[in-house]
Design a protein around this motif. Structure first.
Motif, PDB file in Angstrom:
ATOM      1  N   ASP A 196       0.836  -1.204   0.000  1.00  0.00           N
ATOM      2  CA  ASP A 196       0.000   0.000   0.000  1.00  0.00           C
ATOM      3  C   ASP A 196       0.873   1.258   0.000  1.00  0.00           C
ATOM      4  O   ASP A 196       0.590   2.218  -0.730  1.00  0.00           O
ATOM      5  N   ARG A 244       2.330   1.790  -3.443  1.00  0.00           N
ATOM      6  CA  ARG A 244       1.331   2.343  -4.371  1.00  0.00           C
ATOM      7  C   ARG A 244       1.077   3.829  -4.091  1.00  0.00           C
ATOM      8  O   ARG A 244       1.048   4.658  -5.012  1.00  0.00           O
ATOM      9  N   ARG A 245       0.918   4.168  -2.802  1.00  0.00           N
ATOM     10  CA  ARG A 245       0.651   5.568  -2.447  1.00  0.00           C
ATOM     11  C   ARG A 245       1.825   6.465  -2.820  1.00  0.00           C
ATOM     12  O   ARG A 245       1.640   7.618  -3.221  1.00  0.00           O
ATOM     13  N   ARG A 263       3.902   6.047  -5.361  1.00  0.00           N
ATOM     14  CA  ARG A 263       3.865   6.281  -6.813  1.00  0.00           C
ATOM     15  C   ARG A 263       2.743   7.226  -7.198  1.00  0.00           C
ATOM     16  O   ARG A 263       2.893   8.046  -8.102  1.00  0.00           O
ATOM     17  N   GLU A 264       1.591   7.103  -6.498  1.00  0.00           N
ATOM     18  CA  GLU A 264       0.449   7.933  -6.870  1.00  0.00           C
ATOM     19  C   GLU A 264       0.600   9.387  -6.414  1.00  0.00           C
ATOM     20  O   GLU A 264       0.095  10.303  -7.056  1.00  0.00           O
ATOM     21  N   ALA A 265       1.280   9.613  -5.289  1.00  0.00           N
ATOM     22  CA  ALA A 265       1.353  10.961  -4.719  1.00  0.00           C
ATOM     23  C   ALA A 265       2.530  11.772  -5.265  1.00  0.00           C
ATOM     24  O   ALA A 265       2.551  12.990  -5.157  1.00  0.00           O
ATOM     25  N   GLU A 283       5.823  12.103  -8.414  1.00  0.00           N
ATOM     26  CA  GLU A 283       6.196  11.765  -9.793  1.00  0.00           C
ATOM     27  C   GLU A 283       7.334  10.753  -9.765  1.00  0.00           C
ATOM     28  O   GLU A 283       8.451  11.018 -10.203  1.00  0.00           O
TER      29      GLU A 283
END
Lengths: 146, 87
Positions: free
Chosen positions: A62, A65-66, A68-70, A72
């Motif tokens: 988790d 993933r967070r 990479r999403e938050a 660049e």
């Protein structure tokens, strides 16, 4: 990109866990957290890490993933040791790849701080006289109580 | 986890870190009525091992932090989460 996320019973190192970098990557940043020989004025000889393994593996995925999403950030490796570690051994490795350095620094910082705040892992210090003490750590942010 | 008859469920609560030594096998077995919540479980734990657990307990159900009002199921994976200290 070769990345790894999870717990490890075997020794880990930045050299082994550094993320791969393709032609769009301009920054690779790799952090090692190591066992040091002192804490709060006492001489530490080793650390014993305990983990709720199934939950910790999910929390690490988790956080990856967070991150990479938050930010660049194109790829993240995130591995935490469990078991008994001597002074100087690597307890955690975070490695990120990004197009630019600011995203790499920010993403790596987010990942390691979130590991410390959320990962269900506990450490017990062992001192020169053989005594041991569990460290207090961070209260679970969304825990329940009576 | 198994249901006992029709009106009790048995839950195994996993213990980690500084809680491990509270019970043999680092696990506590509790019988709870159907519809029991996480808050009920915390009360039962304090009754079972008085003085051995702090007043405020973080509980994970199925590997996620649970709220006090969450209703427990016989198949739930339950664990107590001491203040974490990784890194």
């Amino acid at each position: 990109m070769n990345t790894q996320v999870g717990l490890s019973d075997a020794p880990i190192s930045a050299a082994d866990l550094r993320v791969g970098a393709g032609p769009a990557v301009g920054a690779v940043l790799t952090f090692e957290g190591r066992v040091r020989n002192h804490n709060e004025g006492r001489q530490v000889v080793r650390l014993h890490y305990d983990a709720y393994r199934q939950m910790a593996e999910e929390v690490l995925r988790d956080i990856e993933r967070r991150t990479r999403e938050a930010y660049e950030v194109s790829s993240v490796s995130l591995v935490h040791r469990v078991g008994t570690l001597s002074v100087g051994e690597v307890a955690v490795v975070v490695s990120v790849a990004a197009a630019h350095r600011s995203a790499a620094f920010d993403g790596a910082r987010f990942a390691i701080e979130t590991v410390k705040a959320e990962l269900p892992v506990w450490k017990q210090e062992e001192y020169e006289d053989g005594s041991r003490r569990w460290l207090g750590g961070n209260p679970a942010a969304t825990g329940s109580s009576e | 986890m198994t249901t006992i008859g029709t009106d009790r469920m048995q839950l195994q609560v996993q213990l980690f870190g500084s809680y491990r030594d509270i019970a043999p096998g680092s696990s506590l077995s509790l019988e709870m009525p159907p519809g029991a919540t996480v808050a009920d479980l915390v009360r039962c734990l304090h009754d079972k091992v008085p003085g051995k657990l702090p007043p405020n307990l973080a509980v994970a159900v199925n590997r996620r932090h649970a709220r006090a009002e969450q209703v427990l199921e016989p198949s739930d994976e339950v664990a107590l989460i001491p203040a974490v200290a990784g890194g």
